[in-house]
Design a protein around this motif. Structure first.
Motif, PDB file in Angstrom:
ATOM      1  N   ALA A  91       0.805  -1.217   0.000  1.00 15.65           N
ATOM      2  CA  ALA A  91       0.000   0.000   0.000  1.00 15.65           C
ATOM      3  C   ALA A  91       0.839   1.269   0.000  1.00 15.65           C
ATOM      4  CB  ALA A  91      -0.940   0.005   1.200  1.00 15.65           C
ATOM      5  N   HIS A  92       2.120   1.163   0.335  1.00 12.30           N
ATOM      6  CA  HIS A  92       2.991   2.335   0.323  1.00 12.30           C
ATOM      7  C   HIS A  92       3.562   2.609  -1.072  1.00 12.30           C
ATOM      8  CE1 HIS A  92       2.802   2.525   4.680  1.00 12.30           C
ATOM      9  NE2 HIS A  92       3.095   1.242   4.723  1.00 12.30           N
ATOM     10  N   ASP A  93       3.365   1.681  -1.987  1.00 12.98           N
ATOM     11  CA  ASP A  93       3.887   1.804  -3.344  1.00 12.98           C
ATOM     12  C   ASP A  93       2.863   2.526  -4.215  1.00 12.98           C
ATOM     13  OD1 ASP A  93       4.905   1.503  -5.901  1.00 12.98           O
ATOM     14  OD2 ASP A  93       5.303  -0.643  -5.706  1.00 12.98           O
ATOM     15  N   ARG A  94       3.272   3.613  -4.834  1.00  9.72           N
ATOM     16  CA  ARG A  94       2.340   4.390  -5.661  1.00  9.72           C
ATOM     17  C   ARG A  94       1.791   3.550  -6.813  1.00  9.72           C
ATOM     18  NH1 ARG A  94      -1.845   6.734  -6.186  1.00  9.72           N
ATOM     19  NH2 ARG A  94      -2.099   8.321  -7.786  1.00  9.72           N
ATOM     20  N   ALA A  95       2.570   2.599  -7.303  1.00 11.85           N
ATOM     21  CA  ALA A  95       2.082   1.737  -8.375  1.00 11.85           C
ATOM     22  C   ALA A  95       0.904   0.888  -7.905  1.00 11.85           C
ATOM     23  CB  ALA A  95       3.207   0.835  -8.893  1.00 11.85           C
ATOM     24  N   PHE A  96       0.944   0.440  -6.664  1.00 12.98           N
ATOM     25  CA  PHE A  96      -0.165  -0.337  -6.107  1.00 12.98           C
ATOM     26  C   PHE A  96      -1.379   0.554  -5.885  1.00 12.98           C
ATOM     27  CE2 PHE A  96      -2.109  -2.617  -2.338  1.00 12.98           C
ATOM     28  CZ  PHE A  96      -2.658  -3.640  -3.098  1.00 12.98           C
ATOM     29  N   GLN A  97      -1.143   1.763  -5.433  1.00  9.56           N
ATOM     30  CA  GLN A  97      -2.242   2.715  -5.266  1.00  9.56           C
ATOM     31  C   GLN A  97      -2.921   2.987  -6.601  1.00  9.56           C
ATOM     32  OE1 GLN A  97      -0.529   6.168  -3.378  1.00  9.56           O
ATOM     33  NE2 GLN A  97       0.169   5.002  -1.585  1.00  9.56           N
ATOM     34  N   ARG A  98      -2.129   3.155  -7.661  1.00  8.84           N
ATOM     35  CA  ARG A  98      -2.702   3.390  -8.990  1.00  8.84           C
ATOM     36  C   ARG A  98      -3.491   2.181  -9.475  1.00  8.84           C
ATOM     37  NH1 ARG A  98       2.224   6.400 -10.038  1.00  8.84           N
ATOM     38  NH2 ARG A  98       3.205   4.503 -10.829  1.00  8.84           N
ATOM     39  N   ALA A  99      -3.019   0.978  -9.137  1.00  9.09           N
ATOM     40  CA  ALA A  99      -3.751  -0.236  -9.525  1.00  9.09           C
ATOM     41  C   ALA A  99      -5.125  -0.269  -8.865  1.00  9.09           C
ATOM     42  CB  ALA A  99      -2.948  -1.481  -9.156  1.00  9.09           C
ATOM     43  N   GLN A 100      -5.185   0.122  -7.585  1.00  9.96           N
ATOM     44  CA  GLN A 100      -6.478   0.193  -6.903  1.00  9.96           C
ATOM     45  C   GLN A 100      -7.381   1.240  -7.549  1.00  9.96           C
ATOM     46  OE1 GLN A 100      -6.762   0.197  -2.636  1.00  9.96           O
ATOM     47  NE2 GLN A 100      -4.737  -0.720  -2.372  1.00  9.96           N
ATOM     48  N   GLU A 101      -6.827   2.395  -7.836  1.00  9.34           N
ATOM     49  CA  GLU A 101      -7.623   3.473  -8.435  1.00  9.34           C
ATOM     50  C   GLU A 101      -8.148   3.075  -9.815  1.00  9.34           C
ATOM     51  OE1 GLU A 101      -4.913   6.707  -8.373  1.00  9.34           O
ATOM     52  OE2 GLU A 101      -4.814   6.769  -6.178  1.00  9.34           O
ATOM     53  N   HIS A 102      -7.310   2.373 -10.574  1.00  9.62           N
ATOM     54  CA  HIS A 102      -7.730   1.947 -11.909  1.00  9.62           C
ATOM     55  C   HIS A 102      -8.901   0.966 -11.827  1.00  9.62           C
ATOM     56  CE1 HIS A 102      -7.367   0.852 -16.146  1.00  9.62           C
ATOM     57  NE2 HIS A 102      -7.441  -0.415 -15.778  1.00  9.62           N
ATOM     58  N   GLU A 103      -8.821  -0.006 -10.931  1.00 14.82           N
ATOM     59  CA  GLU A 103      -9.914  -0.973 -10.793  1.00 14.82           C
ATOM     60  C   GLU A 103     -11.176  -0.294 -10.287  1.00 14.82           C
ATOM     61  OE1 GLU A 103     -12.034  -4.507 -10.890  1.00 14.82           O
ATOM     62  OE2 GLU A 103     -10.140  -3.930 -11.840  1.00 14.82           O
ATOM     63  N   ARG A 104     -11.027   0.660  -9.362  1.00 13.13           N
ATOM     64  CA  ARG A 104     -12.182   1.431  -8.892  1.00 13.13           C
ATOM     65  C   ARG A 104     -12.846   2.169 -10.051  1.00 13.13           C
ATOM     66  NH1 ARG A 104     -10.387   6.659  -6.077  1.00 13.13           N
ATOM     67  NH2 ARG A 104      -9.931   7.036  -8.273  1.00 13.13           N
ATOM     68  N   ASP A 105     -12.031   2.844 -10.853  1.00 15.60           N
ATOM     69  CA  ASP A 105     -12.586   3.685 -11.915  1.00 15.60           C
ATOM     70  C   ASP A 105     -13.198   2.863 -13.044  1.00 15.60           C
ATOM     71  OD1 ASP A 105     -11.774   5.847 -10.451  1.00 15.60           O
ATOM     72  OD2 ASP A 105     -10.021   6.305 -11.670  1.00 15.60           O
ATOM     73  N   THR A 106     -12.486   1.846 -13.500  1.00 18.25           N
ATOM     74  CA  THR A 106     -12.972   1.076 -14.646  1.00 18.25           C
ATOM     75  C   THR A 106     -14.062   0.086 -14.261  1.00 18.25           C
ATOM     76  OG1 THR A 106     -11.205  -0.580 -14.373  1.00 18.25           O
ATOM     77  CG2 THR A 106     -10.779   1.281 -15.875  1.00 18.25           C
ATOM     78  N   GLY A 107     -13.994  -0.448 -13.035  1.00 17.48           N
ATOM     79  CA  GLY A 107     -14.950  -1.473 -12.641  1.00 17.48           C
ATOM     80  C   GLY A 107     -16.186  -0.961 -11.934  1.00 17.48           C
ATOM     81  N   TYR A 108     -16.125   0.274 -11.410  1.00 15.55           N
ATOM     82  CA  TYR A 108     -17.225   0.774 -10.592  1.00 15.55           C
ATOM     83  C   TYR A 108     -17.625   2.207 -10.939  1.00 15.55           C
ATOM     84  CZ  TYR A 108     -16.179  -3.380  -7.894  1.00 15.55           C
ATOM     85  OH  TYR A 108     -15.981  -4.686  -7.537  1.00 15.55           O
ATOM     86  N   PHE A 109     -16.696   3.138 -10.765  1.00 19.76           N
ATOM     87  CA  PHE A 109     -17.054   4.547 -10.869  1.00 19.76           C
ATOM     88  C   PHE A 109     -17.541   4.935 -12.262  1.00 19.76           C
ATOM     89  CE2 PHE A 109     -16.059   9.081 -11.435  1.00 19.76           C
ATOM     90  CZ  PHE A 109     -16.812   9.611 -10.408  1.00 19.76           C
ATOM     91  N   ARG A 110     -16.741   4.671 -13.275  1.00 16.78           N
ATOM     92  CA  ARG A 110     -17.115   5.105 -14.617  1.00 16.78           C
ATOM     93  C   ARG A 110     -18.388   4.434 -15.124  1.00 16.78           C
ATOM     94  NH1 ARG A 110     -10.964   4.800 -16.839  1.00 16.78           N
ATOM     95  NH2 ARG A 110     -10.159   6.653 -15.781  1.00 16.78           N
ATOM     96  N   PRO A 111     -18.549   3.108 -14.962  1.00 14.86           N
ATOM     97  CA  PRO A 111     -19.815   2.504 -15.409  1.00 14.86           C
ATOM     98  C   PRO A 111     -21.033   3.072 -14.691  1.00 14.86           C
ATOM     99  CG  PRO A 111     -18.156   0.812 -15.062  1.00 14.86           C
ATOM    100  CD  PRO A 111     -17.591   2.080 -14.508  1.00 14.86           C
ATOM    101  N   ALA A 112     -20.901   3.323 -13.382  1.00 13.90           N
ATOM    102  CA  ALA A 112     -22.030   3.855 -12.615  1.00 13.90           C
ATOM    103  C   ALA A 112     -22.374   5.273 -13.044  1.00 13.90           C
ATOM    104  CB  ALA A 112     -21.708   3.811 -11.119  1.00 13.90           C
ATOM    105  N   VAL A 113     -21.374   6.119 -13.159  1.00  9.41           N
ATOM    106  CA  VAL A 113     -21.613   7.517 -13.530  1.00  9.41           C
ATOM    107  C   VAL A 113     -22.119   7.619 -14.967  1.00  9.41           C
ATOM    108  CG1 VAL A 113     -20.492   9.743 -13.929  1.00  9.41           C
ATOM    109  CG2 VAL A 113     -20.012   8.466 -11.838  1.00  9.41           C
ATOM    110  N   ARG A 114     -21.558   6.798 -15.854  1.00  5.69           N
ATOM    111  CA  ARG A 114     -22.016   6.810 -17.248  1.00  5.69           C
ATOM    112  C   ARG A 114     -23.499   6.447 -17.345  1.00  5.69           C
ATOM    113  NH1 ARG A 114     -17.821   4.574 -19.201  1.00  5.69           N
ATOM    114  NH2 ARG A 114     -18.480   2.431 -18.884  1.00  5.69           N
ATOM    115  N   LEU A 115     -23.911   5.417 -16.612  1.00  5.49           N
ATOM    116  CA  LEU A 115     -25.314   5.014 -16.643  1.00  5.49           C
ATOM    117  C   LEU A 115     -26.201   6.082 -16.018  1.00  5.49           C
ATOM    118  CD1 LEU A 115     -27.491   2.940 -17.241  1.00  5.49           C
ATOM    119  CD2 LEU A 115     -26.929   1.813 -15.066  1.00  5.49           C
ATOM    120  N   ALA A 116     -25.749   6.669 -14.906  1.00 10.65           N
ATOM    121  CA  ALA A 116     -26.541   7.713 -14.249  1.00 10.65           C
ATOM    122  C   ALA A 116     -26.728   8.916 -15.171  1.00 10.65           C
ATOM    123  CB  ALA A 116     -25.870   8.136 -12.940  1.00 10.65           C
ATOM    124  N   ARG A 117     -25.687   9.307 -15.853  1.00 13.59           N
ATOM    125  CA  ARG A 117     -25.803  10.446 -16.779  1.00 13.59           C
ATOM    126  C   ARG A 117     -26.754  10.118 -17.923  1.00 13.59           C
ATOM    127  NH1 ARG A 117     -19.416  12.336 -17.078  1.00 13.59           N
ATOM    128  NH2 ARG A 117     -19.462  13.660 -15.221  1.00 13.59           N
TER     129      ARG A 117
END
Length: 225
Positions: A91-117
């Motif tokens: 969790a201290h590695d920025r590369a791991f943090q980016r991996a979490q953010e990418h999965e959040r965005d592609t798997g959850y945030f973007r699909p949800a926001v796209r459908l809501a819009r």
């Protein structure tokens, strides 16, 4: 992100959650990271795979076979304390943090926001869809939406936004109460429904809400990063 984190981690500081990991007893194995990736639902495996593509020699890479085996179950087999320690260290590695953010965005945030819009919803509706996706998965969020559509039309279909969101939140409560681990519906009733009753469809600060007995507030919009 802060609104979801208040329910997921009892904190507005979502960036402090990269190292979070525990079994919350919901049948999904370990829950970890910024939105609660689970060893039993496959998204934790995706995070570790993405991290390993960037850092092949990372401490989590050796657990990929075990994560594949426990996908769909609540088992800790092949994981346990060594995996927990490796997750927290990574969790201290920025590369791991980016991996979490990418999965959040592609798997959850973007699909949800796209459908809501596409449904004609503003910021509150986008938050409601995203929060549902975090807890129930995108397919689960879509199932909640389908049931809501039997009683109310989306704004894009000519319906009233408040009426539709009320119906969506009603169905979200039903979905939450199907599982003992999610039967507390504060995140819906004391946050999302509160904003809806206040008429704050745009989530314009100041925002005040409570979850699990803790009070929160956002007094101004955060600076974009």
């Amino acid at each position: 992100m802060e609104l979801v984190s208040s329910a997921e981690n009892s904190s507005l500081d979502w960036r402090a959650q990269y190292s979070y990991i525990e079994d919350i007893g919901d049948g999904r194995g370990y829950t970890a990271g910024i939105i609660g990736f689970c060893s039993g639902t496959g998204d934790m495996l995706q995070v570790v795979r993405a991290y390993t593509r960037v850092r092949p020699r990372n401490r989590l890479a050796r657990f990929i076979p075990a994560l594949r085996r426990v996908d769909g179950a609540d088992s800790h087999r092949g994981l346990g304390r060594p995996f927990v320690r490796a997750w927290r260290a990574a969790a201290h590695d920025r590369a791991f943090q980016r991996a979490q953010e990418h999965e959040r965005d592609t798997g959850y945030f973007r699909p949800a926001v796209r459908l809501a819009r596409s449904d004609g919803l503003g910021a509150l509706g986008q938050f409601a869809y995203y929060d549902a996706a975090v807890v129930h998965g995108v397919n689960g969020m879509r199932a909640v939406r389908r049931r809501a559509l039997t009683t109310a039309a989306t704004p894009a279909a000519g319906g009233d936004e408040t009426t539709y969101l009320d119906a969506f939140l009603d169905e979200r409560v039903v979905e939450m109460q199907k599982e003992a681990a999610h039967e507390n519906v504060d995140r819906v009733e004391l946050a999302q429904r509160r904003f809806l009753r206040e008429g704050n469809l745009g989530l314009v600060p100041p925002l005040r809400w409570s979850v699990y007995g803790d009070a929160y507030e956002i007094l101004e919009a955060p600076q974009s990063t």
